[in-house]
Design an enzyme around this catalytic site. Structure first.
Site, PDB file in Angstrom:
ATOM      1  N   LYS A  74       0.828  -1.205   0.000  1.00 16.89           N
ATOM      2  CA  LYS A  74       0.000   0.000   0.000  1.00 16.89           C
ATOM      3  C   LYS A  74       0.869   1.265   0.000  1.00 16.89           C
ATOM      4  O   LYS A  74       2.079   1.196   0.215  1.00 16.89           O
ATOM      5  CB  LYS A  74      -0.924  -0.039   1.210  1.00 16.89           C
ATOM      6  CG  LYS A  74      -1.908  -1.212   1.156  1.00 16.89           C
ATOM      7  CD  LYS A  74      -2.787  -1.228   2.390  1.00 16.89           C
ATOM      8  CE  LYS A  74      -3.789  -2.363   2.352  1.00 16.89           C
ATOM      9  NZ  LYS A  74      -4.673  -2.328   3.539  1.00 16.89           N
ATOM     10  N   TYR A 121     -12.716  -3.208  -4.048  1.00 18.65           N
ATOM     11  CA  TYR A 121     -13.463  -3.125  -2.776  1.00 18.65           C
ATOM     12  C   TYR A 121     -14.973  -3.122  -3.022  1.00 18.65           C
ATOM     13  O   TYR A 121     -15.720  -2.492  -2.286  1.00 18.65           O
ATOM     14  CB  TYR A 121     -13.056  -1.853  -2.022  1.00 18.65           C
ATOM     15  CG  TYR A 121     -11.651  -1.876  -1.485  1.00 18.65           C
ATOM     16  CD1 TYR A 121     -11.254  -2.818  -0.537  1.00 18.65           C
ATOM     17  CD2 TYR A 121     -10.711  -0.949  -1.909  1.00 18.65           C
ATOM     18  CE1 TYR A 121      -9.957  -2.828  -0.039  1.00 18.65           C
ATOM     19  CE2 TYR A 121      -9.411  -0.950  -1.410  1.00 18.65           C
ATOM     20  CZ  TYR A 121      -9.050  -1.893  -0.471  1.00 18.65           C
ATOM     21  OH  TYR A 121      -7.765  -1.897   0.023  1.00 18.65           O
ATOM     22  N   PHE A 123     -16.724   3.761   5.843  1.00 19.75           N
ATOM     23  CA  PHE A 123     -15.266   3.911   5.793  1.00 19.75           C
ATOM     24  C   PHE A 123     -14.705   3.890   4.370  1.00 19.75           C
ATOM     25  O   PHE A 123     -13.510   4.107   4.166  1.00 19.75           O
ATOM     26  CB  PHE A 123     -14.582   2.816   6.629  1.00 19.75           C
ATOM     27  CG  PHE A 123     -14.894   1.407   6.188  1.00 19.75           C
ATOM     28  CD1 PHE A 123     -14.214   0.816   5.134  1.00 19.75           C
ATOM     29  CD2 PHE A 123     -15.870   0.674   6.840  1.00 19.75           C
ATOM     30  CE1 PHE A 123     -14.502  -0.476   4.723  1.00 19.75           C
ATOM     31  CE2 PHE A 123     -16.162  -0.633   6.454  1.00 19.75           C
ATOM     32  CZ  PHE A 123     -15.474  -1.202   5.392  1.00 19.75           C
ATOM     33  N   THR A 164      -4.748  -7.142  10.907  1.00 17.34           N
ATOM     34  CA  THR A 164      -5.059  -5.918  10.169  1.00 17.34           C
ATOM     35  C   THR A 164      -4.627  -4.660  10.923  1.00 17.34           C
ATOM     36  O   THR A 164      -4.089  -3.731  10.334  1.00 17.34           O
ATOM     37  CB  THR A 164      -6.573  -5.848   9.880  1.00 17.34           C
ATOM     38  OG1 THR A 164      -6.931  -7.011   9.134  1.00 17.34           O
ATOM     39  CG2 THR A 164      -6.933  -4.628   9.086  1.00 17.34           C
ATOM     40  N   ARG A 194       3.206  -6.511   9.477  1.00 20.16           N
ATOM     41  CA  ARG A 194       2.539  -5.401  10.155  1.00 20.16           C
ATOM     42  C   ARG A 194       3.027  -5.243  11.594  1.00 20.16           C
ATOM     43  O   ARG A 194       3.125  -4.124  12.094  1.00 20.16           O
ATOM     44  CB  ARG A 194       1.025  -5.606  10.121  1.00 20.16           C
ATOM     45  CG  ARG A 194       0.450  -5.495   8.719  1.00 20.16           C
ATOM     46  CD  ARG A 194      -1.008  -5.861   8.703  1.00 20.16           C
ATOM     47  NE  ARG A 194      -1.601  -5.728   7.388  1.00 20.16           N
ATOM     48  CZ  ARG A 194      -2.556  -6.529   6.935  1.00 20.16           C
ATOM     49  NH1 ARG A 194      -3.035  -7.511   7.682  1.00 20.16           N
ATOM     50  NH2 ARG A 194      -3.057  -6.345   5.738  1.00 20.16           N
ATOM     51  N   ASN A 252      -1.748  -0.012   6.966  1.00 17.09           N
ATOM     52  CA  ASN A 252      -1.180  -1.284   7.412  1.00 17.09           C
ATOM     53  C   ASN A 252      -0.290  -1.980   6.384  1.00 17.09           C
ATOM     54  O   ASN A 252      -0.138  -3.189   6.424  1.00 17.09           O
ATOM     55  CB  ASN A 252      -2.279  -2.201   7.927  1.00 17.09           C
ATOM     56  CG  ASN A 252      -3.284  -2.592   6.866  1.00 17.09           C
ATOM     57  OD1 ASN A 252      -3.149  -2.237   5.697  1.00 17.09           O
ATOM     58  ND2 ASN A 252      -4.298  -3.335   7.271  1.00 17.09           N
ATOM     59  N   HIS A 282      -1.869  -5.563   1.597  1.00 14.90           N
ATOM     60  CA  HIS A 282      -3.132  -6.292   1.414  1.00 14.90           C
ATOM     61  C   HIS A 282      -2.770  -7.657   0.866  1.00 14.90           C
ATOM     62  O   HIS A 282      -1.857  -7.779   0.045  1.00 14.90           O
ATOM     63  CB  HIS A 282      -4.040  -5.576   0.405  1.00 14.90           C
ATOM     64  CG  HIS A 282      -5.126  -6.468  -0.108  1.00 14.90           C
ATOM     65  ND1 HIS A 282      -6.300  -6.665   0.574  1.00 14.90           N
ATOM     66  CD2 HIS A 282      -5.185  -7.251  -1.210  1.00 14.90           C
ATOM     67  CE1 HIS A 282      -7.044  -7.534  -0.092  1.00 14.90           C
ATOM     68  NE2 HIS A 282      -6.391  -7.892  -1.183  1.00 14.90           N
ATOM     69  N   GLU A 331      -9.327 -10.566  -7.526  1.00 14.36           N
ATOM     70  CA  GLU A 331      -8.406  -9.452  -7.324  1.00 14.36           C
ATOM     71  C   GLU A 331      -7.269  -9.456  -8.346  1.00 14.36           C
ATOM     72  O   GLU A 331      -6.867  -8.397  -8.834  1.00 14.36           O
ATOM     73  CB  GLU A 331      -7.851  -9.494  -5.896  1.00 14.36           C
ATOM     74  CG  GLU A 331      -8.905  -9.173  -4.863  1.00 14.36           C
ATOM     75  CD  GLU A 331      -8.446  -9.374  -3.431  1.00 14.36           C
ATOM     76  OE1 GLU A 331      -7.282  -9.807  -3.216  1.00 14.36           O
ATOM     77  OE2 GLU A 331      -9.236  -9.093  -2.522  1.00 14.36           O
TER      78      GLU A 331
END
Length: 137
Positions: free
Chosen positions: A10, A50, A58, A92, A103, A117, A120, A131
């Site tokens: 990310k 998503y 969110f 997460t 993480r 975080n 993914h 995905e």
């Protein structure tokens, strides 16, 4: 039997220069990088990725974070790779993630209000296939 999963490093991981370390951990586990690319996510791409969250409160904050900088997308391959990469990634919430995980070792709460975080990874065979098709059409 070999399978594939998608990982995304990310924007916070790219910005902090952690792409190499994250990929090193995945390769050190014995998994193979099958495909990889760097890009900046678009609204359209994130809506596909998503899709189950588009109506949730969110969603806007999450997509703003995911568009805030470059992302490295990679297809990772190996036996039980989906389970293995999720284990390597850790919980997460980075503050609660176990030491030894990506993480847990590299992530923390930066006080932004968003969960930044680092990584993914797909949560199952079906989501991995979807995905991968979204990020590598």
């Amino acid at each position: 039997m070999s399978e594939q999963t998608l990982i995304l490093v990310k924007p916070d991981g790219v910005k902090r220069g952690l792409v190499g370390e994250i990929l090193r951990r995945i390769e050190a586990k014995g998994y193979r990088i099958e495909r990889m690319r760097m890009l900046t996510a678009t609204d359209e791409l994130l809506a596909k990725h998503y899709h189950e969250h588009t109506e949730k409160p969110f969603y806007t904050g999450m997509t703003d974070y995911m568009k805030s900088g470059p992302i490295v997308a990679a297809v990772i391959e190996g036996t039980r790779v989906i389970e293995g990469v999720r284990s390597l990634s850790g919980a997460t919430e980075p503050t609660a993630a176990a030491p030894g995980t990506i993480r847990g070792d590299l992530g923390r709460d930066w006080g932004t209000g968003e969960i930044e975080n680092l990584i993914h990874s797909s949560d199952g065979e079906e989501s991995a296939a979807l995905e991968i098709s979204v990020w590598f059409d």
